[in-house]
Design a protein around this motif. Structure first.
Motif, PDB file in Angstrom:
ATOM      1  N   ARG A 181       0.838  -1.208   0.000  1.00 42.99           N
ATOM      2  CA  ARG A 181       0.000   0.000   0.000  1.00 42.99           C
ATOM      3  C   ARG A 181       0.870   1.254   0.000  1.00 42.99           C
ATOM      4  N   GLU A 182       1.903   1.241   0.812  1.00 42.26           N
ATOM      5  CA  GLU A 182       2.817   2.387   0.872  1.00 42.26           C
ATOM      6  C   GLU A 182       3.438   2.674  -0.491  1.00 42.26           C
ATOM      7  N   ARG A 183       3.868   1.620  -1.175  1.00 44.33           N
ATOM      8  CA  ARG A 183       4.461   1.801  -2.511  1.00 44.33           C
ATOM      9  C   ARG A 183       3.439   2.352  -3.495  1.00 44.33           C
ATOM     10  N   ARG A 184       2.203   1.848  -3.406  1.00 45.73           N
ATOM     11  CA  ARG A 184       1.146   2.341  -4.293  1.00 45.73           C
ATOM     12  C   ARG A 184       0.868   3.816  -4.022  1.00 45.73           C
ATOM     13  N   GLU A 185       0.734   4.162  -2.765  1.00 45.01           N
ATOM     14  CA  GLU A 185       0.437   5.547  -2.407  1.00 45.01           C
ATOM     15  C   GLU A 185       1.581   6.486  -2.785  1.00 45.01           C
ATOM     16  N   ASN A 186       2.818   6.035  -2.620  1.00 44.77           N
ATOM     17  CA  ASN A 186       3.970   6.851  -3.011  1.00 44.77           C
ATOM     18  C   ASN A 186       3.969   7.157  -4.502  1.00 44.77           C
ATOM     19  N   ARG A 187       3.380   6.273  -5.278  1.00 45.71           N
ATOM     20  CA  ARG A 187       3.290   6.477  -6.729  1.00 45.71           C
ATOM     21  C   ARG A 187       1.981   7.164  -7.118  1.00 45.71           C
ATOM     22  N   ARG A 188       1.195   7.519  -6.112  1.00 47.71           N
ATOM     23  CA  ARG A 188      -0.078   8.216  -6.301  1.00 47.71           C
ATOM     24  C   ARG A 188      -1.024   7.452  -7.228  1.00 47.71           C
ATOM     25  N   LEU A 189      -1.106   6.143  -6.989  1.00 53.96           N
ATOM     26  CA  LEU A 189      -2.001   5.290  -7.755  1.00 53.96           C
ATOM     27  C   LEU A 189      -3.170   4.862  -6.875  1.00 53.96           C
ATOM     28  N   THR A 190      -4.328   4.712  -7.481  1.00 59.26           N
ATOM     29  CA  THR A 190      -5.494   4.242  -6.744  1.00 59.26           C
ATOM     30  C   THR A 190      -5.551   2.713  -6.781  1.00 59.26           C
ATOM     31  N   LEU A 191      -6.380   2.165  -5.900  1.00 57.16           N
ATOM     32  CA  LEU A 191      -6.613   0.724  -5.944  1.00 57.16           C
ATOM     33  C   LEU A 191      -7.134   0.315  -7.310  1.00 57.16           C
ATOM     34  N   ARG A 192      -8.040   1.109  -7.867  1.00 62.30           N
ATOM     35  CA  ARG A 192      -8.622   0.811  -9.176  1.00 62.30           C
ATOM     36  C   ARG A 192      -7.544   0.786 -10.259  1.00 62.30           C
ATOM     37  N   GLU A 193      -6.624   1.740 -10.223  1.00 59.24           N
ATOM     38  CA  GLU A 193      -5.552   1.773 -11.231  1.00 59.24           C
ATOM     39  C   GLU A 193      -4.675   0.534 -11.143  1.00 59.24           C
ATOM     40  N   VAL A 209      -3.142  -4.744 -13.245  1.00 60.06           N
ATOM     41  CA  VAL A 209      -2.725  -6.103 -12.908  1.00 60.06           C
ATOM     42  C   VAL A 209      -3.725  -7.139 -13.411  1.00 60.06           C
ATOM     43  N   GLY A 210      -4.966  -6.703 -13.649  1.00 56.06           N
ATOM     44  CA  GLY A 210      -5.988  -7.639 -14.086  1.00 56.06           C
ATOM     45  C   GLY A 210      -6.648  -8.347 -12.922  1.00 56.06           C
ATOM     46  N   ALA A 211      -6.778  -7.635 -11.810  1.00 54.83           N
ATOM     47  CA  ALA A 211      -7.419  -8.185 -10.619  1.00 54.83           C
ATOM     48  C   ALA A 211      -8.545  -7.252 -10.200  1.00 54.83           C
ATOM     49  N   SER A 212      -9.354  -7.708  -9.272  1.00 55.93           N
ATOM     50  CA  SER A 212     -10.417  -6.843  -8.765  1.00 55.93           C
ATOM     51  C   SER A 212      -9.860  -5.901  -7.701  1.00 55.93           C
ATOM     52  N   VAL A 213     -10.583  -4.840  -7.451  1.00 59.24           N
ATOM     53  CA  VAL A 213     -10.180  -3.896  -6.408  1.00 59.24           C
ATOM     54  C   VAL A 213     -10.130  -4.607  -5.060  1.00 59.24           C
ATOM     55  N   SER A 214     -11.092  -5.470  -4.799  1.00 57.53           N
ATOM     56  CA  SER A 214     -11.114  -6.175  -3.514  1.00 57.53           C
ATOM     57  C   SER A 214      -9.911  -7.108  -3.375  1.00 57.53           C
ATOM     58  N   THR A 215      -9.472  -7.700  -4.461  1.00 55.30           N
ATOM     59  CA  THR A 215      -8.289  -8.559  -4.406  1.00 55.30           C
ATOM     60  C   THR A 215      -7.047  -7.750  -4.077  1.00 55.30           C
ATOM     61  N   VAL A 216      -6.891  -6.607  -4.732  1.00 53.77           N
ATOM     62  CA  VAL A 216      -5.736  -5.748  -4.455  1.00 53.77           C
ATOM     63  C   VAL A 216      -5.795  -5.267  -3.005  1.00 53.77           C
ATOM     64  N   ALA A 240       0.206 -12.559 -11.452  1.00 54.45           N
ATOM     65  CA  ALA A 240      -0.256 -11.271 -10.918  1.00 54.45           C
ATOM     66  C   ALA A 240       0.867 -10.587 -10.151  1.00 54.45           C
ATOM     67  N   ALA A 241       1.675 -11.363  -9.454  1.00 48.33           N
ATOM     68  CA  ALA A 241       2.805 -10.788  -8.712  1.00 48.33           C
ATOM     69  C   ALA A 241       3.791 -10.122  -9.664  1.00 48.33           C
ATOM     70  N   LEU A 242       4.039 -10.736 -10.806  1.00 50.92           N
ATOM     71  CA  LEU A 242       4.950 -10.138 -11.787  1.00 50.92           C
ATOM     72  C   LEU A 242       4.369  -8.859 -12.373  1.00 50.92           C
ATOM     73  N   ARG A 243       3.066  -8.851 -12.653  1.00 50.10           N
ATOM     74  CA  ARG A 243       2.432  -7.633 -13.161  1.00 50.10           C
ATOM     75  C   ARG A 243       2.454  -6.535 -12.104  1.00 50.10           C
ATOM     76  N   LEU A 244       2.219  -6.904 -10.846  1.00 50.61           N
ATOM     77  CA  LEU A 244       2.269  -5.934  -9.752  1.00 50.61           C
ATOM     78  C   LEU A 244       3.682  -5.387  -9.601  1.00 50.61           C
ATOM     79  N   ALA A 245       4.674  -6.245  -9.740  1.00 47.97           N
ATOM     80  CA  ALA A 245       6.067  -5.797  -9.675  1.00 47.97           C
ATOM     81  C   ALA A 245       6.357  -4.777 -10.764  1.00 47.97           C
ATOM     82  N   ASP A 246       5.818  -5.002 -11.949  1.00 52.51           N
ATOM     83  CA  ASP A 246       6.013  -4.053 -13.052  1.00 52.51           C
ATOM     84  C   ASP A 246       5.367  -2.705 -12.734  1.00 52.51           C
ATOM     85  N   VAL A 247       4.136  -2.749 -12.251  1.00 49.14           N
ATOM     86  CA  VAL A 247       3.391  -1.518 -11.983  1.00 49.14           C
ATOM     87  C   VAL A 247       4.035  -0.704 -10.855  1.00 49.14           C
ATOM     88  N   LEU A 248       4.496  -1.397  -9.816  1.00 43.96           N
ATOM     89  CA  LEU A 248       5.045  -0.721  -8.643  1.00 43.96           C
ATOM     90  C   LEU A 248       6.568  -0.632  -8.673  1.00 43.96           C
TER      91      LEU A 248
END
Length: 75
Positions: free
Chosen positions: A22-34, A39-46, A60-68
């Motif tokens: 969550r900290e990494r996501r927030e530091n990049r100013r990304l929303t859960l939806r983004e 990543v191709g997952a639901s908001v609830s999954t993230v 999904a972990a590899l896609r998340l690694a790319d995004v973050l």
């Protein structure tokens, strides 16, 4: 799957377990939806990943690694 992929998956799972995703996501100013859309997952999954109650599967972990921008050296 390469050794580097496995290391990146491990790094993501360490961040999930430590609650730092969550900290990494927030530091990049990304929303859960983004993140979910990227990543191709639901908001609830993230959200569950961020809470540490679930861990992303390998693809999904590899896609998340790319995004973050998570590298194997993060863990």
């Amino acid at each position: 799957m390469t050794t580097e992929d496995l290391r990146r998956i491990s790094a993501v799972r360490v961040l999930v377990a430590s609650g730092k995703v969550r900290e990494r996501r927030e530091n990049r100013r990304l929303t859960l939806r983004e993140i979910a859309d990227s990543v191709g997952a639901s908001v609830s999954t993230v959200h569950r990943w961020e809470q540490g109650t679930a861990a992303p599967r390998s693809a999904a972990a590899l896609r998340l690694a790319d995004v973050l921008d998570i590298t194997s050296s993060v863990a």
